[in-house]
Scaffold this active site. Sequence first.
Site, mmCIF file in Angstrom:
data_model
loop_
_atom_site.group_PDB
_atom_site.id
_atom_site.type_symbol
_atom_site.label_atom_id
_atom_site.label_comp_id
_atom_site.label_asym_id
_atom_site.label_seq_id
_atom_site.Cartn_x
_atom_site.Cartn_y
_atom_site.Cartn_z
ATOM 1 N N GLY A 1 -25.613 -25.196 47.731
ATOM 2 C CA GLY A 1 -25.614 -26.500 47.254
ATOM 3 C C GLY A 1 -23.969 -26.882 47.208
ATOM 4 O O GLY A 1 -23.263 -26.659 48.244
ATOM 5 N N ASP A 2 -23.617 -27.640 46.215
ATOM 6 C CA ASP A 2 -22.260 -28.204 46.265
ATOM 7 C C ASP A 2 -21.309 -26.974 46.248
ATOM 8 O O ASP A 2 -20.387 -26.998 47.009
ATOM 9 C CB ASP A 2 -22.193 -29.258 45.076
ATOM 10 N N GLY A 3 -21.467 -26.050 45.289
ATOM 11 C CA GLY A 3 -20.829 -25.023 45.294
ATOM 12 C C GLY A 3 -20.744 -24.079 46.536
ATOM 13 O O GLY A 3 -19.638 -23.908 46.988
ATOM 14 N N ILE B 1 -32.317 -28.641 44.740
ATOM 15 C CA ILE B 1 -33.255 -29.761 44.459
ATOM 16 C C ILE B 1 -32.882 -30.677 43.421
ATOM 17 O O ILE B 1 -33.558 -31.785 43.221
ATOM 18 C CB ILE B 1 -34.338 -28.686 43.453
ATOM 19 N N ASP B 2 -31.743 -30.928 43.021
ATOM 20 C CA ASP B 2 -31.010 -31.814 42.121
ATOM 21 C C ASP B 2 -30.714 -33.117 42.981
ATOM 22 O O ASP B 2 -30.585 -34.271 42.823
ATOM 23 C CB ASP B 2 -29.687 -31.449 41.451
ATOM 24 N N GLY C 1 -21.442 -17.057 41.327
ATOM 25 C CA GLY C 1 -20.202 -16.145 41.075
ATOM 26 C C GLY C 1 -19.298 -16.215 42.159
ATOM 27 O O GLY C 1 -19.545 -16.317 43.483
ATOM 28 N N ARG D 1 -28.829 -31.289 36.858
ATOM 29 C CA ARG D 1 -27.555 -31.018 35.830
ATOM 30 C C ARG D 1 -27.018 -32.295 35.730
ATOM 31 O O ARG D 1 -26.663 -32.760 34.645
ATOM 32 C CB ARG D 1 -26.817 -30.065 36.635
ATOM 33 N N TYR E 1 -37.976 -23.240 36.086
ATOM 34 C CA TYR E 1 -38.039 -22.410 37.449
ATOM 35 C C TYR E 1 -39.139 -22.858 38.152
ATOM 36 O O TYR E 1 -39.097 -22.478 39.310
ATOM 37 C CB TYR E 1 -37.552 -20.962 37.434
#
Length: 472
Positions: free
Chosen positions: A192-194, A222-223, A168, A268, A381
Amino acid sequence: MDAILDYDQGAPVTLYLDDLRVRHLGECRYDSPLSEMLTTKQTSPHYVAEGDRVLLEDTVSMLAGHDVPPEQVPSFEGAGPRKKIYFDPSSVTAGILTCGGLCPGLNNVIRGLVQELAVHYKVKRILGFRNGLRGLTSEYREDTVELTPDHVRDIHNAGGTILGSSRGNQDPDEMVDSLVEHGVDVLFVIGGDGGMRAATCLSKAIEARGLDISVIGVPKTIDNDLPFTDQSFGFQSAFASAMDFISSVSVEAAASPNGVGLVKLMGRHSGFIAAYAALAANGADIVLIPEIPFTLDGPDGLLAYVEQHVRKKGYVVIVLAEGAGQELLEEPDLAHRNGKATDASGNVKLGKIDDLLKERITDHLTAVGLAPTMRYIDPSYAIRSVVANAYDSVYCLRLAHAAAHAAMAGRTEVAVARWRRRFVHVPLSLMTSRRNQVDPDGDLWMSVLETTCQPAEFGAQREREKVPSGFC
Ligand SMILES: Nc1ncnc2c1ncn2[C@@H]1O[C@H](COP(=O)(O)OP(=O)(O)O)[C@@H](O)[C@H]1O
Ligand SMILES: O=P(O)(O)OC[C@H]1O[C@](O)(COP(=O)(O)O)[C@@H](O)[C@@H]1O
Ligand SMILES: [Mg+2]
């Protein structure tokens, strides 16, 4: 003059030497508590001396492509302790937060940061902000936790994050206000990227207000979809966990009439977990990843191959990355399966490719007289909530050390990463500039094809988004 890199495969990627430069808050004037340890250090196969740099590329042909002197060859600043540092450690307040999806090793990084800052730099005040960037909003900014070496001593024995996490968007200025209110000098964003994008926004807002706060990113996911890092921490623990589910499904499918084992794994936009877990388990017959579109119908389609496999071997095991085959859900009559919404951070919610595959495979095999026994697992998860394995545990600790050194030396708007096995400083702008994906022309995917014996593509080749290679 500065145009250094130009990859000709796929979308051309041009990197300028300036893209690799790290922002400093100012001159380093304080002696580091670690300076004595560094007096005789020089670059070796196991150490990058202060002032030396780590090459971006590592093949002879790539290096030969540069018609510039060695100091202009694209390179990263090496991570590690400096003899002189920017902050006076005795007056530093550090902040730590974890954001985005969980990842094995978050607690290990928190523990490593606290230990390095408190024990070696003698930083007296380390604040943990709770529940990701939300912890920096005006509503939650008072809800902090003081982190001490005692407090974090055993936290690496648990998965998740003691600080909590969230998705968010938040207002950068409001977050900077929180840092100012708490007197934070160095902030560690484990995300992560966000999270790296958010750390960039924060750095810019801090700079715009002329503040002296260092923001250091510790890339997690984890991606494994972040670029300029060999592999992100926690990835290995996650795919090791995923491997067990592939093995289970393989056992079940092999023991069932016309068994179809289907494991859906996270990932993703990048199929690294599916690819690595499939290689590790070595029981998969088909791996489907977002980077390689596939067709269901037709003589070269997935369904025909599944049928052929079941006829020949008696069963088939499919490892499916959750982001694979999303293009199939674009078909008008499948619109109900297409998520198309976004989560609180703006990440696209994926359509249910697993449901489509289960239905179409069942229908197809039944129609050709091979009514299947479907064995489906979505560990979801379960693979990312595990405790970091021994490798990730060491990796997290060393990343945390590198992050603490970078912050104390006044680096900012930068992430610490492991690149070609060296620890380096990667400017955040670069970290968020592209997505790391499995290269369909790379040797990882080649290994998957060699192991599964599946065709390079199912169905007519579609135009696929090209991955800038050299970074995966
Ligand atoms: N472009 C952006 N600008 C500012 N903040 C962002 C941006 N993208 C994501 N964030 C924030 O970073 C946090 C983590 O992002 P998210 O995508 O949920 O996870 P991750 O960091 O694991 O990729 C969220 O609070 C999100 O709002
Ligand atoms: O945690 P959520 O919101 O259910 O999202 C699940 C997503 O998070 C991930 O585990 C990792 O995503 P991030 O590392 O970007 O947070 C994806 O593999 C998965 O699609
Ligand atoms: Mg993300």
